[in-house]
Design an enzyme around this catalytic site. Sequence first.
Site, PDB file in Angstrom:
ATOM      1  N   SER A 267       0.862  -1.182   0.000  1.00  0.00           N
ATOM      2  CA  SER A 267       0.000   0.000   0.000  1.00  0.00           C
ATOM      3  C   SER A 267       0.899   1.233   0.000  1.00  0.00           C
ATOM      4  O   SER A 267       2.075   1.150   0.387  1.00  0.00           O
ATOM      5  CB  SER A 267      -0.859  -0.005   1.278  1.00  0.00           C
TER       6      SER A 267
ATOM      7  N   TYR B 278      -2.257  -1.408  10.378  1.00  0.00           N
ATOM      8  CA  TYR B 278      -2.202  -1.516   8.913  1.00  0.00           C
ATOM      9  C   TYR B 278      -0.879  -0.951   8.385  1.00  0.00           C
ATOM     10  O   TYR B 278      -0.208  -1.570   7.560  1.00  0.00           O
ATOM     11  CB  TYR B 278      -3.389  -0.763   8.319  1.00  0.00           C
TER      12      TYR B 278
HETATM   13  P1  NAD Z   1     -11.484  -6.290  -0.160  1.00  0.00           P
HETATM   14  O1  NAD Z   1     -12.057  -6.191   1.217  1.00  0.00           O
HETATM   15  O2  NAD Z   1     -12.336  -5.936  -1.327  1.00  0.00           O
HETATM   16  O3  NAD Z   1     -10.908  -7.738  -0.397  1.00  0.00           O
HETATM   17  C1  NAD Z   1     -10.143  -8.374   0.581  1.00  0.00           C
HETATM   18  C2  NAD Z   1     -10.006  -9.828   0.210  1.00  0.00           C
HETATM   19  O4  NAD Z   1      -9.289 -10.480   1.256  1.00  0.00           O
HETATM   20  C3  NAD Z   1     -11.357 -10.551   0.099  1.00  0.00           C
HETATM   21  O5  NAD Z   1     -11.280 -11.531  -0.911  1.00  0.00           O
HETATM   22  C4  NAD Z   1     -11.504 -11.217   1.469  1.00  0.00           C
HETATM   23  O6  NAD Z   1     -12.340 -12.366   1.454  1.00  0.00           O
HETATM   24  C5  NAD Z   1     -10.056 -11.586   1.703  1.00  0.00           C
HETATM   25  N1  NAD Z   1      -9.751 -11.869   3.105  1.00  0.00           N
HETATM   26  C6  NAD Z   1      -9.953 -11.094   4.187  1.00  0.00           C
HETATM   27  N2  NAD Z   1      -9.557 -11.736   5.300  1.00  0.00           N
HETATM   28  C7  NAD Z   1      -9.086 -12.940   4.896  1.00  0.00           C
HETATM   29  C8  NAD Z   1      -8.532 -14.057   5.572  1.00  0.00           C
HETATM   30  N3  NAD Z   1      -8.392 -14.082   6.904  1.00  0.00           N
HETATM   31  N4  NAD Z   1      -8.182 -15.132   4.840  1.00  0.00           N
HETATM   32  C9  NAD Z   1      -8.337 -15.143   3.483  1.00  0.00           C
HETATM   33  N5  NAD Z   1      -8.851 -14.114   2.793  1.00  0.00           N
HETATM   34  C10 NAD Z   1      -9.213 -13.025   3.504  1.00  0.00           C
HETATM   35  O7  NAD Z   1     -10.143  -5.383  -0.141  1.00  0.00           O
HETATM   36  P2  NAD Z   1      -9.280  -4.703  -1.304  1.00  0.00           P
HETATM   37  O8  NAD Z   1      -9.504  -3.250  -1.244  1.00  0.00           O
HETATM   38  O9  NAD Z   1      -9.464  -5.405  -2.585  1.00  0.00           O
HETATM   39  O10 NAD Z   1      -7.815  -4.932  -0.729  1.00  0.00           O
HETATM   40  C11 NAD Z   1      -6.971  -5.963  -1.207  1.00  0.00           C
HETATM   41  C12 NAD Z   1      -5.539  -5.658  -0.772  1.00  0.00           C
HETATM   42  O11 NAD Z   1      -5.127  -4.407  -1.328  1.00  0.00           O
HETATM   43  C13 NAD Z   1      -5.357  -5.545   0.730  1.00  0.00           C
HETATM   44  O12 NAD Z   1      -4.120  -6.122   1.117  1.00  0.00           O
HETATM   45  C14 NAD Z   1      -5.320  -4.039   0.946  1.00  0.00           C
HETATM   46  O13 NAD Z   1      -4.611  -3.689   2.113  1.00  0.00           O
HETATM   47  C15 NAD Z   1      -4.613  -3.584  -0.308  1.00  0.00           C
HETATM   48  N6  NAD Z   1      -4.846  -2.184  -0.642  1.00  0.00           N
HETATM   49  C16 NAD Z   1      -6.098  -1.729  -0.924  1.00  0.00           C
HETATM   50  C17 NAD Z   1      -6.269  -0.401  -1.256  1.00  0.00           C
HETATM   51  C18 NAD Z   1      -7.601   0.150  -1.618  1.00  0.00           C
HETATM   52  O14 NAD Z   1      -7.713   1.356  -1.769  1.00  0.00           O
HETATM   53  N7  NAD Z   1      -8.618  -0.678  -1.791  1.00  0.00           N
HETATM   54  C19 NAD Z   1      -5.177   0.465  -1.271  1.00  0.00           C
HETATM   55  C20 NAD Z   1      -3.910  -0.030  -0.953  1.00  0.00           C
HETATM   56  C21 NAD Z   1      -3.764  -1.364  -0.656  1.00  0.00           C
END
Ligand code: NAD
Length: 273
Positions: free
Chosen positions: A155, A168
């Site tokens: 991130s 985080y």
């Molecule tokens: P999201 O909530 O849409 O998806 C998260 C995914 O992780 C889902 O498939 C969920 O089922 C899975 N998950 C959660 N806990 C779990 C566990 N214990 N075991 C297995 N699977 C699990 O989130 P997202 O926004 O798509 O984020 C995905 C990644 O990207 C994360 O690591 C997040 O920190 C990172 N990220 C997101 C953003 C953003 O703006 N959305 C920005 C920077 C980084």
Amino acid sequence: MLTDTLPRATASRALTGRVALVTGSTSGIGLGIARALAAGGAAVVLNGFGRPEDVAEAEAAIAADFGVPVSFSPADMSDPAAIEAMIEGTLDRYGRLDILVNNAGIQHVAPVTEFPPAKWDQILAINLSSAFHTIRHAVPAMRAGGFGRIVNIASAHGLVASPYKSAYVAAKHGVIGLTKAVALEVAEEPITCNAVCPGYVATPLVEKQIDQQAAAHGISRERVVREVLLAQQPNKRFASVEEIGALVMFLAGEAASSITGAALAVDGGWTAH
Ligand code: NAD
């Protein structure tokens, strides 16, 4: 004809024969990455939580859209034994593992003095330790297969901090450190390890944050988006999951062979401040 000068193997199916595992790929960025790798020809293993019918629909859509084998592991990324079983299951089924994308992640927003210790432990387990466990089991398989691409979805919060996100930010900084250490360990092998550092991407995780921040600051969702979430993001727009998927697709290919140990920002200029 102009097309006669184009390479025979189009980049779009460059991953044919490769096997990719994407953690946390039942929604959001992970699903976007899984779809991008499948579009590139890779067999994909999905992972994450979700209603069985929604997971089945995502699997069927990938198989229908891209004509690649698709399977699903419900392994909980906070459970090291389940992670080991997921990697073993992948190897049993496909005989190889070429591309590992550590994407599963959760968020919790609270001042450090009020941050629930159990939530700290859970975020460190899912957002950081899971990548250690997947990597330690995947690297031997990548060595055996003679090819490996590890992409850790960190991130912008792996590079800089924001208040109220201590767990985080700590976990994501840790992911970048893990990325560098692993990259150095495998540097002379045909295996790379990189981190992708998105700014804000339009996903369910961000949707939840909009609500949490609106409650924390006592302001509207619209003001949270403009003045809180995108306050640090100079381009003032959310990235799409397709943009993140396209970068992972590039990192998974031959052209990225010399990119390793990098933390690649996809943040609209946020960390250029
Ligand atoms: P999201 O909530 O849409 O998806 C998260 C995914 O992780 C889902 O498939 C969920 O089922 C899975 N998950 C959660 N806990 C779990 C566990 N214990 N075991 C297995 N699977 C699990 O989130 P997202 O926004 O798509 O984020 C995905 C990644 O990207 C994360 O690591 C997040 O920190 C990172 N990220 C997101 C953003 C953003 O703006 N959305 C920005 C920077 C980084």
